[in-house]
Design a protein around this motif. Structure first.
Motif, PDB file in Angstrom:
ATOM      1  N   SER A   1       0.963  -1.215  -0.038  1.00  0.00           N
ATOM      2  CA  SER A   1       0.070  -0.039   0.078  1.00  0.00           C
ATOM      3  C   SER A   1       0.786   1.290  -0.113  1.00  0.00           C
ATOM      4  CB  SER A   1      -0.960   0.087   0.947  1.00  0.00           C
ATOM      5  OG  SER A   1      -0.249  -0.066   2.385  1.00  0.00           O
ATOM      6  N   THR A   2       0.439   2.250  -0.507  1.00  0.00           N
ATOM      7  CA  THR A   2       1.107   3.608  -0.619  1.00  0.00           C
ATOM      8  C   THR A   2       0.242   4.678  -0.139  1.00  0.00           C
ATOM      9  OG1 THR A   2       2.111   2.576  -2.695  1.00  0.00           O
ATOM     10  CG2 THR A   2       2.456   5.078  -2.484  1.00  0.00           C
ATOM     11  N   THR A   3       1.100   5.725   0.458  1.00  0.00           N
ATOM     12  CA  THR A   3       0.391   6.993   1.014  1.00  0.00           C
ATOM     13  C   THR A   3       1.393   7.959   0.658  1.00  0.00           C
ATOM     14  OG1 THR A   3      -0.737   5.876   2.853  1.00  0.00           O
ATOM     15  CG2 THR A   3      -0.201   8.014   3.180  1.00  0.00           C
ATOM     16  N   TYR A   4       0.713   9.220  -0.064  1.00  0.00           N
ATOM     17  CA  TYR A   4       1.645  10.458   0.200  1.00  0.00           C
ATOM     18  C   TYR A   4       1.186  11.313   1.099  1.00  0.00           C
ATOM     19  CZ  TYR A   4       3.307   8.353  -4.257  1.00  0.00           C
ATOM     20  OH  TYR A   4       4.043   7.719  -5.243  1.00  0.00           O
ATOM     21  N   LEU A   5       2.137  11.916   1.812  1.00  0.00           N
ATOM     22  CA  LEU A   5       1.544  12.831   2.811  1.00  0.00           C
ATOM     23  C   LEU A   5       1.344  14.338   2.279  1.00  0.00           C
ATOM     24  CD1 LEU A   5       4.766  11.930   5.058  1.00  0.00           C
ATOM     25  CD2 LEU A   5       2.432  11.094   5.277  1.00  0.00           C
TER      26      LEU A   5
ATOM     27  N   ALA B   1       0.798   7.532   9.282  1.00  0.00           N
ATOM     28  CA  ALA B   1       0.415   6.842   8.315  1.00  0.00           C
ATOM     29  C   ALA B   1       1.173   5.392   8.333  1.00  0.00           C
ATOM     30  CB  ALA B   1       1.220   7.352   6.961  1.00  0.00           C
TER      31      ALA B   1
ATOM     32  N   MET C   1      -0.635   1.636   8.722  1.00  0.00           N
ATOM     33  CA  MET C   1      -0.223   0.344   7.619  1.00  0.00           C
ATOM     34  C   MET C   1       0.097  -0.660   8.516  1.00  0.00           C
ATOM     35  SD  MET C   1       2.232   2.636   4.965  1.00  0.00           S
ATOM     36  CE  MET C   1       1.475   3.346   3.573  1.00  0.00           C
TER      37      MET C   1
END
Lengths: 336, 313, 344
Positions: free
Chosen positions: C201-205, C217, C221
């Motif tokens: 999974s990917t998250t951008y701040l 974040a 995860m």
């Protein structure tokens, strides 16, 4: 008393103490800063380039502040203007310069006026504090720009978060070769004079200032206060949007995520320091432009962190506040 | 979706919500006091940064986050004193002073951080901080145990601080005079109460709490400072005060709501299959603020003397 | 009321008058400065001078720091005179900084980020004796040369380790820009080469500074079942290490660009080192000698073993994992593995 010059002196003194504390020679640092701002034709041109958006925004904000509406949203309005100008500059590539340049600038101005007018509308219609709404609209404009340049408006090649370049015909002509100084600087002087005339030499301006001094008195005199506030927001927003359009057409030629290093916030200081007089804004705009421009060179040639300039600008404001420069611009619009 | 999955998803979001809301809670509670007394401080971001940096550096040198927090409050009080001196005693424009605080806060903390810590970056990042305290048994509760009973002290403290704030504002003579000062300073003056002093006190409370909100970021939520670590939270706190209708509990719950949005957007991004641009989720709190203005329709209950310096005649 | 007006009138005049005086002073000395400007030039043309345009604070972690350290390395190893400037994130200002350096006779100027490309191109024609290097750019036009560190390659290696040893991976990026997205594509390809069903999974701040958000974040995860959480978010990234440190052993990360083991000593599988400095020293040496030339843009990858490498902590990865990583390095160098292959 000499408030503005004393304020600058105090700020430089505080900055000097900080410099000493951090182990730099204040005199040397300031000398380098001075040269960086004014020491050559190119440096002078760069200073004026930085002053251009400040003069534009400051003139517009002078109108808003004199009308008693606290537009903190020039930064967002600048972004709104830059987006619209870029869009126009990319889409209407077929037009000749004498049509395209005005079109692009108008697009920026209109977009900024709408963005600013929105806060004015919320104020007049719903009583929403423009201080809060303009701050929110700043964030929204910046986030929206970030979305546009990483998504729908991203350049076709390279895929970096930036738009394509605007048409050659949309670019502002340069006026002092070989420097980058462009016609936008003259435009900013024109806008300053125009807003001065509007504010101080026209009956509309008189009405706006009356609204700013006392909404009740204005109402009593038959002035439509709501329309006045809306107009003041639209004018200041439009001029800030024009500043965004000028940045795009004069310097960057395309839109990036962070098109402004905080001109909209500096513009507030520029307007207030000039006592909300657009003619004064020309000088305070150049002063703040020189501080920014000089601090960059100070970092390059004396390795002094350029963040120092924020402290200096902040202290200029604080000491000017302490010395009573702004007392007369105090209005009680909050009761509106 | 399986209800169990949804509950555990919510529980985890909730835990993050409270942690992310905490800096908003402290800062907006303080600003409620300030604005209730009629002083608008848009310089919260700068004061938070000063609190964050002071707490960080004192904790780094003393090894004690408690000292760090105390120092941050002292820093906040100093800011408050300056702010009140300029805006109350000298009657300088509050917007100007607030804007200047933001400039100075960012510039000063960045400049000092470099002057004091440059070259020692690696060590500067390891120091003591308020770490999560597990409440025995309760923290083992299914789903919500973590959210409610595995937080650090500064998070646990928030409802109690807000309770105290609400008590002071609504149930004490001082609170009454604060509220009256924001509405009708002239009446307060006529009643023989010191308008200036009341505003000083409120601004001091406001700035001290904003500094605590900033300190939370560097000695509780994370244990590091970096330039601009507040990332705009001071401006969000301003919005919180308005949407929370200038009340302490309003500020508390709206802070939690914003914390929830923040947590939700971080979490939704990580769930594969949901492809909303992250900018949209980032924009939510700001959009919400504007929507609140429109839907509430009636004029905001802003203190009527907000932003107006008081001149006794 | 009337009195106040009058007072206003005078204050305005008074302020204006002072502003006029200040500005007049500024302009006069500007003119004076402009005339004497030429005399100041010293003859130091034999000094090797290198300048850096940094997109953020040079002491920020990660991206901005590697360029600064590169500059220091050039100073130390080649005795160069160095200078840097943190240009605010406004491309309008870049051109000026390039021009200032070039006109002062800097032989080499590094713009640390693709966003410097336009400005360098605009200036470069006027200064043919200066080399303009642009980080993470693919440009090659005259004396403007893109220098890219292909982070997708080390991230590919991390992906192999994660997929072989973990249950799920989380990637936390600062802002969605090509250097970050490419690194994550590399990671995904690495994972897929081992196990196509391994969850990522990917998250951008949306921020390079918000360490608190990065920490949350990472925690979320972990709650979703990931046990390899890797940041690529500069200063904000250390929030991730802190989350792992607090969660305890059994959750892993990699240091990005530098050694971050001290921030979560029990959770570091290894560190991805990017000694951009070494790469630039190699280039700068040729520039100083006057024999630098190139037919294309420059890309550092795992083939440049003194520039980009991943170092695993002792005893944390099995011999089998290390062997697959070594094999992948060989494959990447040989060209049989494309770490940037489009996903899906």
């Amino acid at each position: 008393m000499a408030p503005p010059s004393a304020a600058v002196a105090v700020a430089l003194l505080v900055g000097g103490i900080l410099l000493l504390f951090a182990g730099y020679s204040p005199l040397k640092a300031y000398a380098v800063m001075w040269t960086g701002a004014f020491g050559s034709l190119n440096n002078l041109a760069e200073t004026l380039l930085k002053s251009t958006p400040l003069i534009l925004i400051g003139s517009g904000l002078a109108v808003a502040f004199r009308s008693g509406i606290w537009n903190i949203g020039a930064e967002g309005q600048l972004y709104a203007g830059a987006v619209a100008a870029t869009l126009a500059g990319i889409v209407f590539t077929g037009l000749p310069a004498f049509l395209l340049v005005p079109l692009v600038l108008m697009a920026g101005m209109l977009s900024g006026a709408i963005w600013g007018g929105l806060a004015g509308f919320l104020k007049v219609r719903f009583g929403a504090s423009e201080i809060v709404t303009t701050i929110m609209l700043n964030f929204l404009a910046i986030i929206a720009t970030s979305y546009l340049v990483t998504g729908p408006m991203i350049e076709a090649v390279g895929k970096f978060p930036q738009t394509a370049q605007i048409a050659d015909a949309a670019r502002l002509p340069r006026i002092l070769l070989p420097t980058r100084l462009h016609v936008g600087f003259l435009l900013s002087l024109g806008v300053a004079v125009a807003t001065y005339l509007l504010l101080f030499k026209s009956s509309r301006g008189y009405a706006l200032r009356t609204v700013g001094i006392s909404p009740d008195a204005a109402r009593y005199a038959g002035i439509n206060v709501g329309a006045g506030l809306l107009a003041a927001m639209a004018i200041s927003g439009g001029v800030a949007g024009l500043a965004g359009a000028v940045e795009v057409t004069g310097l960057t030629f395309r839109l990036y995520q962070e098109i402004s290093p905080g001109y909209g916030f500096d513009g507030i200081a520029v307007a207030l320091l000039a006592n909300n007089n657009p003619i004064g804004v020309i000088f305070t705009g150049i002063l703040f432009g020189a501080l920014r421009s000089g601090s960059e060179v100070m970092q390059m040639n004396a390795q002094v962190p350029s963040v120092l300039v924020s402290v200096i600008q902040g202290v200029v404001l604080l000491s000017a506040a302490a010395l009573g420069v702004f007392r007369i611009t105090q209005t009680n619009n909050q009761e509106e | 979706m399986d209800p169990l999955v949804i509950v555990s998803f919510l529980a985890a979001v909730l835990a993050a919500t409270w942690r992310l809301a905490t800096p908003f809670i402290y800062t907006s509670l303080g600003e409620v006091f300030s604005e209730r007394a009629g002083v608008l401080n848009i310089g919260l971001e700068g004061v938070m940064l000063i609190g964050a940096f002071t707490a960080f550096s004192i904790t780094f040198f003393t090894g004690s986050p408690v000292w760090g927090l105390a120092a941050a409050m002292a820093g906040g009080l100093t800011c408050g004193l300056l702010f009140a001196f300029l805006t109350v005693s000298l009657k300088a424009n509050q917007i100007v002073v607030g804007a200047a605080f933001n400039l100075v806060g960012l510039g000063l903390t960045s400049f000092l951080y470099r002057s004091i810590f440059s070259g020692r970056m690696e060590t500067a990042r390891e120091y003591a901080s308020f770490s999560p305290l597990e409440i025995p048994l309760l923290s083992r509760l299914p789903f919500f145990g973590e959210a409610l009973f595995q937080q650090n002290l500064m998070v646990y403290a928030t409802p109690f601080v807000v309770l105290a704030g609400a008590f002071v504002l609504y149930r004490t003579a001082f609170g009454l005079s604060v509220r009256s000062t924001g509405e009708h300073p002239r009446t307060v003056d006529a009643a023989g109460l010191p308008v200036g002093l009341i505003r000083y006190a409120s601004v001091l409370i406001g700035c001290a709490l904003a500094a605590v909100g900033g300190a939370y970021l560097t000695v509780a939520h994370t244990n590091q400072f970096n330039e601009g670590i507040t990332s705009g939270r001071g401006f969000i706190a301003l919005a919180v005060v308005v949407i929370g209708r200038w009340s302490p509990w309003g500020a508390f719950f709206i802070s939690l709501l914003f914390g929830f949005f923040y947590a939700l957007q971080l979490r939704l991004q990580a769930v594969s299959g949901i492809t909303i641009p992250y900018q949209f989720l980032q924009a939510l709190p700001y959009l919400l603020t504007l929507v609140v203005f429109v839907t509430l329709r009636k004029r905001a209950d802003a203190p009527s003397a907000l932003g107006v310096p008081y001149k006794s005649s | 009321m009337h009195k106040r007006r009058l007072h206003n009138f005078f204050t305005v005049k008074n302020n204006l008058w002072h502003l006029v005086l200040i500005s007049l002073g500024l302009f006069l000395s500007a003119l004076a400065g402009g005339c004497s400007g030429g005399a100041e030039k010293r003859d130091d043309s034999d000094v090797f001078k290198v300048g850096l345009l940094s997109p953020g604070p040079v002491n920020g972690q990660g991206w901005t720091q590697i360029a600064y350290e590169a500059l220091l390395k050039i100073e130390k190893e080649l005795g160069a005179q160095i200078s840097y400037v943190e240009v605010e994130q406004s491309p309008a200002l870049f051109e000026r900084a390039f021009r200032d350096y070039a006109s002062q006779g800097y032989q080499m100027v590094l713009g640390h980020g693709f966003e410097f490309q336009d400005a360098a191109l605009a200036v470069a024609k006027d200064y043919p004796d200066t080399w303009f290097f642009i980080s993470s750019s693919k440009i090659h036009e005259g004396n403007v040369v893109g220098v890219d560190s292909d982070s997708s390659q080390p991230f590919y290696l991390m992906g192999i380790a994660a997929a072989k040893m973990g249950r799920g991976a989380g990637l936390i990026g600062g802002v969605e820009i090509p250097p970050i997205t490419n690194a994550f594509i590399g990671f995904t390809n690495g994972v897929r080469s081992v196990n196509p069903d391994f969850p990522i999974s990917t998250t951008y701040l949306g921020s390079w500074t918000d360490a608190a958000a990065a920490k949350e974040a990472a925690l979320s995860m972990i709650a979703e079942g990931a046990d390899f959480i890797i940041p690529d978010a500069d200063a904000a990234g250390s929030g991730v290490y802190q989350a792992l440190n607090e969660t305890g052993p059994g959750y892993w990360s990699f240091g990005i660009y530098n050694d971050y083991t001290s921030q979560a000593p029990n959770n570091m599988m290894g560190n991805y080192f990017n000694d951009y400095g070494q790469g630039l020293v190699n280039i700068a040496r040729q520039v100083r000698a006057g024999n630098f030339e190139t037919q294309s843009n420059l890309v550092f990858g795992v083939k440049d073993r003194d520039v980009i490498w991943v170092e695993f902590e002792e005893g944390r990865a099995s011999a089998e994992v290390l062997e697959s990583v070594e094999k992948a390095i060989e494959g990447i160098i040989a060209g049989s593995i494309n770490t940037l292959a489009p996903i899906r």
